[in-house]
Design a protein around this motif. Structure first.
Motif, PDB file in Angstrom:
ATOM      1  N   LEU A 134     -14.806  -6.518  98.903  1.00 51.81           N
ATOM      2  CA  LEU A 134     -14.779  -6.735  97.457  1.00 51.81           C
ATOM      3  C   LEU A 134     -15.069  -5.465  96.664  1.00 51.81           C
ATOM      4  CD1 LEU A 134     -16.663 -10.161  97.308  1.00 51.81           C
ATOM      5  CD2 LEU A 134     -14.191  -9.738  97.198  1.00 51.81           C
ATOM      6  N   THR A 135     -15.093  -4.329  97.323  1.00 49.03           N
ATOM      7  CA  THR A 135     -15.499  -3.095  96.675  1.00 49.03           C
ATOM      8  C   THR A 135     -14.590  -2.725  95.517  1.00 49.03           C
ATOM      9  OG1 THR A 135     -16.444  -2.341  98.758  1.00 49.03           O
ATOM     10  CG2 THR A 135     -16.011  -0.661  97.094  1.00 49.03           C
ATOM     11  N   PHE A 136     -13.304  -3.025  95.615  1.00 45.68           N
ATOM     12  CA  PHE A 136     -12.376  -2.737  94.521  1.00 45.68           C
ATOM     13  C   PHE A 136     -12.173  -3.944  93.609  1.00 45.68           C
ATOM     14  CE2 PHE A 136     -10.411   0.758  97.270  1.00 45.68           C
ATOM     15  CZ  PHE A 136     -10.998   1.772  96.540  1.00 45.68           C
ATOM     16  N   GLY A 137     -13.043  -4.930  93.717  1.00 45.47           N
ATOM     17  CA  GLY A 137     -12.932  -6.100  92.860  1.00 45.47           C
ATOM     18  C   GLY A 137     -11.890  -7.079  93.348  1.00 45.47           C
ATOM     19  N   THR A 138     -11.765  -8.157  92.587  1.00 45.32           N
ATOM     20  CA  THR A 138     -10.775  -9.200  92.863  1.00 45.32           C
ATOM     21  C   THR A 138     -10.705 -10.077  91.621  1.00 45.32           C
ATOM     22  OG1 THR A 138     -10.095 -10.893  94.477  1.00 45.32           O
ATOM     23  CG2 THR A 138     -12.418 -10.858  93.858  1.00 45.32           C
ATOM     24  N   GLY A 139      -9.888 -11.095  91.645  1.00 49.48           N
ATOM     25  CA  GLY A 139      -9.860 -12.022  90.522  1.00 49.48           C
ATOM     26  C   GLY A 139      -9.217 -11.456  89.281  1.00 49.48           C
ATOM     27  N   ARG A 140      -9.933 -11.506  88.162  1.00 50.76           N
ATOM     28  CA  ARG A 140      -9.352 -11.124  86.872  1.00 50.76           C
ATOM     29  C   ARG A 140      -9.093  -9.626  86.745  1.00 50.76           C
ATOM     30  NH1 ARG A 140     -11.647 -11.543  82.086  1.00 50.76           N
ATOM     31  NH2 ARG A 140     -13.778 -11.198  82.811  1.00 50.76           N
ATOM     32  N   ARG A 141      -9.929  -8.803  87.401  1.00 54.11           N
ATOM     33  CA  ARG A 141      -9.863  -7.372  87.124  1.00 54.11           C
ATOM     34  C   ARG A 141      -9.944  -6.533  88.403  1.00 54.11           C
ATOM     35  NH1 ARG A 141     -12.277  -6.190  81.579  1.00 54.11           N
ATOM     36  NH2 ARG A 141     -12.685  -4.157  82.504  1.00 54.11           N
ATOM     37  N   PRO A 142      -8.997  -6.692  89.317  1.00 55.77           N
ATOM     38  CA  PRO A 142      -9.014  -5.811  90.486  1.00 55.77           C
ATOM     39  C   PRO A 142      -8.723  -4.373  90.062  1.00 55.77           C
ATOM     40  CG  PRO A 142      -6.957  -7.026  90.399  1.00 55.77           C
ATOM     41  CD  PRO A 142      -7.825  -7.593  89.310  1.00 55.77           C
ATOM     42  N   CYS A 143      -9.217  -3.428  90.833  1.00 61.30           N
ATOM     43  CA  CYS A 143      -8.997  -2.013  90.510  1.00 61.30           C
ATOM     44  C   CYS A 143      -7.508  -1.683  90.569  1.00 61.30           C
ATOM     45  CB  CYS A 143      -9.775  -1.133  91.485  1.00 61.30           C
ATOM     46  SG  CYS A 143      -9.454   0.633  91.264  1.00 61.30           S
ATOM     47  N   PRO A 144      -6.930  -1.146  89.496  1.00 62.41           N
ATOM     48  CA  PRO A 144      -5.494  -0.839  89.521  1.00 62.41           C
ATOM     49  C   PRO A 144      -5.151   0.366  90.383  1.00 62.41           C
ATOM     50  CG  PRO A 144      -6.459  -0.081  87.473  1.00 62.41           C
ATOM     51  CD  PRO A 144      -7.536  -0.847  88.191  1.00 62.41           C
ATOM     52  N   GLY A 145      -6.160   1.193  90.693  1.00 61.03           N
ATOM     53  CA  GLY A 145      -5.891   2.408  91.452  1.00 61.03           C
ATOM     54  C   GLY A 145      -6.443   2.380  92.862  1.00 61.03           C
ATOM     55  N   ALA A 146      -6.600   1.186  93.428  1.00 57.31           N
ATOM     56  CA  ALA A 146      -7.217   1.080  94.753  1.00 57.31           C
ATOM     57  C   ALA A 146      -6.432   1.855  95.808  1.00 57.31           C
ATOM     58  CB  ALA A 146      -7.336  -0.390  95.147  1.00 57.31           C
TER      59      ALA A 146
END
Length: 281
Positions: free
Chosen positions: A248-260
């Motif tokens: 989950l380090t780059f997020g998930t759901g509504r706001r995942p990291c766009p630059g993962a």
């Protein structure tokens, strides 16, 4: 009795918070003078919500679309092997891909500007660095220029910490034989460079059997969630071959990291170069 502060550690609950519109990012106020750190924070997608966030995110996404991750990886590696500082080579590679004309000015300003990007309190020279980046990456409307700057600051923040974590991990016996990208992915799970995220409850609500007050700060413990035994077998074992499920380090759901993907490739190029440089000494 409602919780005014809460730490969430389970993978499923962290994922649920990140998908729930009742939890928002801590917002940064706008209205500061153009070219200051406070102005930057008040104009970027990271510290905004709703239509404002979506509009700003589009600027970031358009910039990232111009930067091929595989080329970023290759150029980062080449630049480090040519002698450029490992923390600055990824920024140079990104600036090169996005057509920045003065890479020295870019790499000279990004570290100081990034020092206060997350907290709002930077080191001496942070405002001057943001002003320099505003001139370099302008002209244009505030949101356009600020979110162009944000691409570099978030890349610097993500990549520098990730390289520091991945480099020793890549030399562990368990990493032998695995591609660098797999080692990066497992390091993101095992030892995330940013170990927590924060959200604020938009309203009083019930969540996971708890009553959460309006305006309460919710800390999402990514390190704990990424080692949740309900999700990851032998979670305390470093295993680049484990694959899914995702950390989950780059997020998930509504706001995942766009630059993962870009961050992973930049870090992979840097770590590969540093290991290659070490092997020829």
């Amino acid at each position: 009795m409602a919780n005014n502060d809460l730490v969430i550690t389970r993978h499923a609950e962290v994922s649920a918070v990140l998908a729930d519109e009742r939890f928002v990012v801590p917002l940064a106020e706008g209205g500061a003078p153009r070219g200051s750190l406070a102005w930057l924070r008040g104009a970027v997608c990271r510290f905004s919500e709703g239509a404002e966030h979506d509009r700003r995110l589009d600027v970031v996404a358009r910039s990232l679309d111009e930067a091929d991750p595989a080329r970023l990886r290759r150029r980062t590696r080449e630049r480090i092997l040519a002698g450029e500082a490992p923390d600055l080579a990824p920024i140079s590679a990104l600036g090169e891909a996005l057509g920045v004309t003065d890479l020295d000015a870019l790499t000279g300003a990004v570290p100081a500007a990034a020092s206060g990007y997350l907290t709002g309190t930077g080191r001496d020279g942070a405002d001057a660095a943001v002003a320099a980046l505003t001139r370099l990456l302008g002209p244009g409307p505030d949101e356009e220029v600020a979110n162009r700057i944000a691409v570099y600051l978030q890349a610097y923040e993500a990549t520098a910490g990730l390289v520091r974590a991945v480099l020793p991990a890549s030399r562990r016996p368990e990493a032998r034989g695995f591609p660098i990208e797999a080692i990066v992915a497992e390091t993101l799970r095992f030892d995330p460079p940013v170990p927590a995220m924060r959200r604020v409850s938009r309203t009083a609500l019930a969540f996971g059997g708890r009553e959460i007050a309006e305006g309460a700060t919710v800390t999402l413990d990514l390190r704990a969630a990424n080692r949740d035994p309900a999700v990851f077998a032998e979670p305390d074992r470093f295993d680049p071959g484990r694959g899914e499920p995702r950390h989950l380090t780059f997020g998930t759901g509504r706001r995942p990291c766009p630059g993962a993907e870009h961050a992973v490739r930049l870090a992979a190029g840097a770590v590969e170069a540093l290991n290659d440089r070490e092997s020829v000494r």
